[in-house]
Design an enzyme around this catalytic site. Structure first.
Site, PDB file in Angstrom:
ATOM      1  N   PRO A  91       0.834  -1.205   0.000  1.00 15.61           N
ATOM      2  CA  PRO A  91       0.000   0.000   0.000  1.00 15.61           C
ATOM      3  C   PRO A  91       0.867   1.252   0.000  1.00 15.61           C
ATOM      4  CG  PRO A  91       0.043  -0.996   2.170  1.00 15.61           C
ATOM      5  CD  PRO A  91       0.734  -1.956   1.258  1.00 15.61           C
ATOM      6  N   HIS A 103      -4.298 -12.995   2.795  1.00 14.07           N
ATOM      7  CA  HIS A 103      -3.610 -12.186   3.801  1.00 14.07           C
ATOM      8  C   HIS A 103      -4.413 -12.138   5.102  1.00 14.07           C
ATOM      9  CE1 HIS A 103      -1.011 -10.658   0.542  1.00 14.07           C
ATOM     10  NE2 HIS A 103      -0.193 -10.306   1.511  1.00 14.07           N
TER      11      HIS A 103
END
Length: 440
Positions: free
Chosen positions: A139, A373
């Protein structure tokens, strides 16, 4: 094996090849180890990756965690390529720390590795981190600012970030400063229900929501000469147009009270990064960030730096399409759509697992199907804590006439209410070895 000398240390052993099998296992395991002051060994590190073992970014993250808990001498296996590490935490103090992998390694992932520990430090902490701010497979720092940090603040965290300089692949050179205040009480549980009110017992339909979609903002950066900046301007307009099409066609659910897609605020901006000033000298590149907000406070974020081998227009399509699951309904192109009920995107989904496990009470979020995840984060939480996670596929249970939401799930967690004064932190015996496990 590391720590096998019979010195009496009781280790928690974690198999780094399970489930997601990447750096997340390292980051979460190290965080729990430091928070609970429990030695941890991770083996088979990144065994499923093309280049197994620690990369420079993982090493910098682990060294940073070791530094903040005074365990520099208790960090074993700390070298690039290592497939096994051991960490013996010491006292977790505040202070000032720096980390620099010397590459474009993700600053966001270094923050994700260290931030949970800093919330339980003995004082205020200041970090100065260098590396990549907008790089692939992680991210962006914009994601932290727009999506993650607001939710952590909602749980009681105090964290502030300053982006001094952007860092792009391959040179990195970005610089970010982070300031974290320690918690004075356990993290508060977080309720991310949106406008969802449950499933009607008689009709089987979902009650309430989805909440009104209020804002779509596009942010494109361009680093380099005037041609690159012009490319970024073109990408901004293309992204706004693409998002507008999704709203107009109903691919993104407008939500309750929104009569027309034209009432949604659509905006865009271009950040020109000047080489040698706001970005490393000699670096060129562009990237697309899209942030979408609903009236209930839900924030969804997609960030993709442009691969110089592909057209910027393709990056725009990827960035917009990445939000289809949480914003749209189930269809042939996106069978896991949530009908717009999701209150988190796929990235925030897994990033909230660790704080939910530590929080004092029941947390809940609406999401698409649990990602690998997320499953990995829950598995690691089960090794170190007694937090109980429950996942329910409510979209598949409901009958909904106008809009399919087959991908909608509820993820709940009864957290342990951890604080630095907790006895038997985590509620799990210190001796444990990882194996793949599920949730109820």
């Amino acid at each position: 094996m590391i720590g096998g000398g019979g010195d009496g240390t009781v280790w928690t052993d974690v198999d780094g090849s399970l489930l997601e099998g990447g750096g997340q296992i390292l980051r979460n395991s190290a965080a729990y180890s430091v928070i609970f002051n429990r030695p941890v060994r991770v083996f088979n590190i990144r065994a499923k990756r093309k280049n197994p073992g620690l990369a420079a970014q993982h090493l910098a993250s682990l060294q940073l965690v070791a530094d903040v808990c005074g365990a520099s001498d208790g960090f074993e296996g700390g070298y690039v390529g290592s497939c096994q590490i051991g960490l013996r935490p010491s006292k977790l103090e505040g202070g000032s720390f720096e980390a620099d992998p010397g590459t474009a390694g993700s600053i966001s992932l270094m923050i994700q590795a260290s931030l949970p520990t800093l919330l339980f430090a003995g004082g205020e902490t200041h970090l100065t981190l260098q590396g990549g701010t907008d790089v692939s497979f992680s991210p962006s720092v914009n994601y932290l600012a727009e999506a993650l940090f607001p939710r952590l603040r909602q749980m009681g965290a105090s964290v502030d970030m300053q982006v001094v300089k952007r860092g792009l692949f391959p040179k990195g050179g970005g610089k970010v400063k982070l300031q974290v205040q320690p918690l004075k009480e356990p993290l508060r549980p977080i309720e991310l229900n949106g406008a969802f009110e449950g499933i009607d017992a008689s009709s089987g339909r979902l009650r309430g929501g989805p909440s009104a979609l209020t804002e779509v903002s596009v942010r494109v950066f361009g680093a380099g000469n005037s041609d690159v900046v012009a490319e970024a301007e073109s990408a901004k307009h293309s992204a706004i147009e693409r998002c507008g099409e999704k709203l107009q066609r109903g691919e993104w659910v407008l939500g309750e009270g929104v009569g027309d897609w034209g009432s949604v605020k659509l905006s865009g901006q271009v950040d020109r990064l000047i080489p040698g000033q706001s970005v490393q000298k000699g670096v060129t590149g562009t990237g697309v960030d899209i942030t979408v907000k609903r009236a209930d406070g839900s924030v969804y974020h997609s960030c993709i730096p442009t691969d110089r081998k592909e057209r910027v227009g393709d990056t725009v399509l990827k960035a917009a399409d990445a939000l289809d699951e949480c914003l749209g309904g189930s269809n042939g192109r996106c069978p896991t759509g949530t009908g717009g009920y999701a209150t988190v995107d796929e990235h925030l989904q897994d990033q909230l697992i660790l704080p939910m496990a530590l929080a004092n009470g029941r947390s809940r979020m609406l999401s698409g199907p649990p990602t690998l995840h997320t499953q990995t984060a829950i598995h690691i939480a089960s090794l170190f804590t007694s937090a109980k996670f429950t996942i329910r596929a409510i979209g598949a249970e409901a009958e909904y006439q106008d809009l399919s939401c087959r991908g909608l799930h509820v993820i709940e967690c009864d957290g342990i209410g951890f604080s630095t004064s907790s006895e038997n932190p985590g509620g799990i015996a210190a001796s444990a070895t990882s194996s793949a496990s599920g949730v109820s």
